[in-house]
Design an enzyme around this catalytic site. Sequence first.
Site, PDB file in Angstrom:
ATOM      1  N   HIS A  67       9.345   2.939   9.708  1.00 42.70           N
ATOM      2  CA  HIS A  67      10.576   3.114   8.830  1.00 42.70           C
ATOM      3  C   HIS A  67      11.737   2.946   9.378  1.00 42.70           C
ATOM      4  O   HIS A  67      12.783   2.526   8.974  1.00 42.70           O
ATOM      5  CB  HIS A  67      10.139   4.237   7.968  1.00 42.70           C
ATOM      6  CG  HIS A  67       9.064   4.314   6.988  1.00 42.70           C
ATOM      7  ND1 HIS A  67       9.008   3.216   6.228  1.00 42.70           N
ATOM      8  CD2 HIS A  67       7.910   5.063   7.091  1.00 42.70           C
ATOM      9  CE1 HIS A  67       7.845   3.632   5.498  1.00 42.70           C
ATOM     10  NE2 HIS A  67       7.201   4.229   6.050  1.00 42.70           N
ATOM     11  N   ARG A  77      13.390 -16.192  -3.318  1.00 37.25           N
ATOM     12  CA  ARG A  77      12.291 -15.622  -3.470  1.00 37.25           C
ATOM     13  C   ARG A  77      12.195 -15.288  -5.131  1.00 37.25           C
ATOM     14  O   ARG A  77      12.959 -14.200  -5.507  1.00 37.25           O
ATOM     15  CB  ARG A  77      11.853 -14.436  -2.498  1.00 37.25           C
ATOM     16  CG  ARG A  77      11.729 -14.652  -1.183  1.00 37.25           C
ATOM     17  CD  ARG A  77      11.297 -13.564  -0.467  1.00 37.25           C
ATOM     18  NE  ARG A  77      11.384 -13.608   1.025  1.00 37.25           N
ATOM     19  CZ  ARG A  77      12.547 -13.293   1.805  1.00 37.25           C
ATOM     20  NH1 ARG A  77      13.525 -12.688   1.362  1.00 37.25           N
ATOM     21  NH2 ARG A  77      12.378 -13.401   2.941  1.00 37.25           N
ATOM     22  N   ARG A 123      12.182 -21.111  -4.478  1.00 37.70           N
ATOM     23  CA  ARG A 123      10.849 -21.236  -4.263  1.00 37.70           C
ATOM     24  C   ARG A 123      10.066 -20.725  -5.671  1.00 37.70           C
ATOM     25  O   ARG A 123      10.483 -19.354  -6.032  1.00 37.70           O
ATOM     26  CB  ARG A 123      10.422 -20.589  -3.258  1.00 37.70           C
ATOM     27  CG  ARG A 123       8.959 -20.260  -2.784  1.00 37.70           C
ATOM     28  CD  ARG A 123       8.772 -19.768  -1.509  1.00 37.70           C
ATOM     29  NE  ARG A 123       8.790 -18.221  -1.892  1.00 37.70           N
ATOM     30  CZ  ARG A 123       8.489 -17.207  -1.231  1.00 37.70           C
ATOM     31  NH1 ARG A 123       8.256 -17.643   0.238  1.00 37.70           N
ATOM     32  NH2 ARG A 123       8.512 -15.965  -1.432  1.00 37.70           N
ATOM     33  N   GLU A 183       3.995 -24.420   5.192  1.00 35.33           N
ATOM     34  CA  GLU A 183       3.473 -23.237   5.762  1.00 35.33           C
ATOM     35  C   GLU A 183       2.130 -23.750   6.183  1.00 35.33           C
ATOM     36  O   GLU A 183       1.617 -22.761   7.173  1.00 35.33           O
ATOM     37  CB  GLU A 183       3.434 -22.202   4.684  1.00 35.33           C
ATOM     38  CG  GLU A 183       4.612 -21.856   4.063  1.00 35.33           C
ATOM     39  CD  GLU A 183       4.536 -21.241   2.834  1.00 35.33           C
ATOM     40  OE1 GLU A 183       4.796 -19.899   2.586  1.00 35.33           O
ATOM     41  OE2 GLU A 183       4.188 -21.852   1.896  1.00 35.33           O
ATOM     42  N   ARG A 188      -0.933 -12.016   9.707  1.00 39.85           N
ATOM     43  CA  ARG A 188       0.325 -11.213   9.945  1.00 39.85           C
ATOM     44  C   ARG A 188       0.477  -9.763   9.872  1.00 39.85           C
ATOM     45  O   ARG A 188       1.239  -9.402  10.791  1.00 39.85           O
ATOM     46  CB  ARG A 188       1.250 -11.835   9.009  1.00 39.85           C
ATOM     47  CG  ARG A 188       1.735 -13.269   8.826  1.00 39.85           C
ATOM     48  CD  ARG A 188       2.347 -13.803   7.742  1.00 39.85           C
ATOM     49  NE  ARG A 188       3.364 -12.955   7.181  1.00 39.85           N
ATOM     50  CZ  ARG A 188       4.136 -13.340   6.126  1.00 39.85           C
ATOM     51  NH1 ARG A 188       3.813 -14.502   5.480  1.00 39.85           N
ATOM     52  NH2 ARG A 188       5.116 -12.723   5.716  1.00 39.85           N
ATOM     53  N   CYS A 232      13.137 -21.644   6.805  1.00 36.40           N
ATOM     54  CA  CYS A 232      13.519 -20.416   5.905  1.00 36.40           C
ATOM     55  C   CYS A 232      12.767 -19.158   6.351  1.00 36.40           C
ATOM     56  O   CYS A 232      12.916 -18.147   5.569  1.00 36.40           O
ATOM     57  CB  CYS A 232      13.222 -20.445   4.406  1.00 36.40           C
ATOM     58  SG  CYS A 232      11.720 -20.741   4.070  1.00 36.40           S
TER      59      CYS A 232
END
EC number: 2.7.3.9
Lengths: 92, 635
Positions: free
Chosen positions: B261, B362, B398, B487, B521, B560
């Site tokens: 955080h 987004r 997108r 991607e 990821r 991007c």
Amino acid sequence: MSERKVTIASRVGLHARPAGIFAEAVAELPIEVTIAMEDEPAEDAMDASSILSLMSLGAAHGDVVVLRAEGEGADEALDALVKILETDLDAE
Amino acid sequence: MGPRPRPEAALTRVVSSTIQQFTSQQFTSQQFTGQQFTELSSIAKNRGCSVPTVSEQTKSTEAQPAGNKHEPSSTRSYSGVGVTPGRIIGVIRQMPSPVSEPTPGEQLSGTTADDAIAALRTASKAVHAELKNRAEGAKGASKAVLEATALMAADPLLIKGGIKLINNAGLTPERAIWEAGASVAEMLHNLGGYMAERAADVLDVRARIVAELRGMPAPGIPLSDTPFILVGEDLAPADTATLDPSIVLALVTSSGGPQSHTAIIARALGLPAIVAAAGVETLADGTEIYVDGAAGTITLNPGATERAAAAAWTTTSAVLSVFDGNGRLKDGHLVPLLANVGGAKDAVKAAAANAQGVGLLRTEFCFLGRDTEPTIDEQVEAYRGVFDAFPGKKVVVRTLDAGADKPLPFLTDATEPNPALGVRGYRTDFTSPGVLERQLQAIALAAEGTEALVWVMAPMISTTDEAEHFAGLCAAAGLQIPGVMVEVPSAAIMSASILTHVEFVSLGTNDLTQYAMAADRQLGPLAALNTPWQPAVLQLIRLTAAGSEAEGHHKPVGVCGEAAADPALAVVLVGIGVTTLSMTARSLSAVAAVLASVTLAEAREIAALALTAPTATEAKERVRAALPILAELGL
């Protein structure tokens, strides 16, 4: 027992800032005020001075809630509270 | 209960968009000790990062009296993992330790229930007053959060719950409010959605009341009128609301990782920060330290060298905080620098940072947290807010990218065994046809009457057929410039063919890396695989750019993903043939400064160094060695 039905005007419903403003106004009154959804029985009504109770009520924009209070000055107090709920508190 | 907009969620949104950036990076948010720590160190070494240790110099000098003249420097130092660059000197304030749980069943002794109740009421009022006082000094979203938590501190539901436990179970006020808070938080949690998020606020208020009852300092960021460097174990998400970047100069934590955080908050606020710096928790309040957020080092008793470095950073950061809105190389070759945004507020900020447009809008912000599809009107309003921030400039929208780590109840199947390889992104059109067409219709309607140049692209395109189908849907909606994201490695390989049907491609390097390396990821142990410095990923980017050249119409190839925000990688990408870069607005100035230091010919040479490197570590080392400006700027 005095009673008022009122439609929630705030676009976000009775949440966050609107709930805070309303709870503070109720807390300043010398009498106890309860709040419930229109179709809920009076015994399930919650303490209107509690922001946590107000938020858990989940009243959305356009929902009708019932305010109830007893004692001296109850009618005047409820009238003042109705005005708050009839205002879009989030727009200010 | 239906979904509702959340006016006070702005900060949360900043943080969550930063969380997304971090999830694309090389570490997960676990706090690490022992063996994990060793693993982190090796990962950090692989990335060319500093490695958290207390330096040898520290150990030797600690054992000696200060001011020993035979020692070239009497400074002590600590090091950790640098997460945000910046060189700064300041005095420290330690974050109070978290409030510990009162012993279960802890009974009142030597005091009456009435006195205990009175103590609880007094503590509740004191916390209420303190939070209200802080709310008065706060602004915007922080103010709203503080006002709401102030009310919770005196809330009848919470306090009456505590009083009941004192009266009926004979509990101490500390234990009583602890349990009352837990049951209110659980109730909110069970209500789900917006209410569930408020549960954390109730727990925060509970901890404050317990600290007040114990006569301990309130948990959270210390109040101060003078600037300081905040030192602690790790920050909590709630601390963002009260962290004032004009008072807090830098963040240093003893635990946490690059996705903790603290790191997320530091990134969002642009504060120099170091995490995992073991030993800093022992420093006394008021100690003066020098922090180098790029190197990950902390120096006690800063001397002339550190003061000069901090002064130089002040000048550099002034340069780095300004982007003139004209991305270009040293030789004048233009590289438009655009912003990734997640809604109208982001877009306004990006426009203020001189972004040359939006390279990635987004659209999930319209859809997430909802049980049903938003109406066309709702979508039009949301998109128009972004378009209006960029009159005359490009905004690349997108289409909905649901699935995998962004599930949506009305679109995606949560029971898929392998969601990253499942029905996500453009593929939701296979299973829920209509949603995409309505979204395109909404985008077209929103584009009417604005001056933004609206482009649209589909995420997770794998084949030429899909690109052709998407282009058809765009044409039917009246949208002139369709494109696709690259991607999936198949799309990189097939880019020449795909570009015969669409007008542009944009590389999403986060997912491209995950799919090229077959490495989730989100998984910490695979962090070293998950870097766009992997030469295989760079080769896929090269193939994409080569496909555009082969197609023959010089159709734009953008990036991007997070790779575009790394100034060193930005040079490599341009050298490979990428034509535009889109990134978080905060990175624009640093990327622009580094790009302006090289010519196109030099960028191509640097790209070749990376493309031919055998490993990710070597690719990065070679490129950094060829770009001395990075070290000069402290990047």
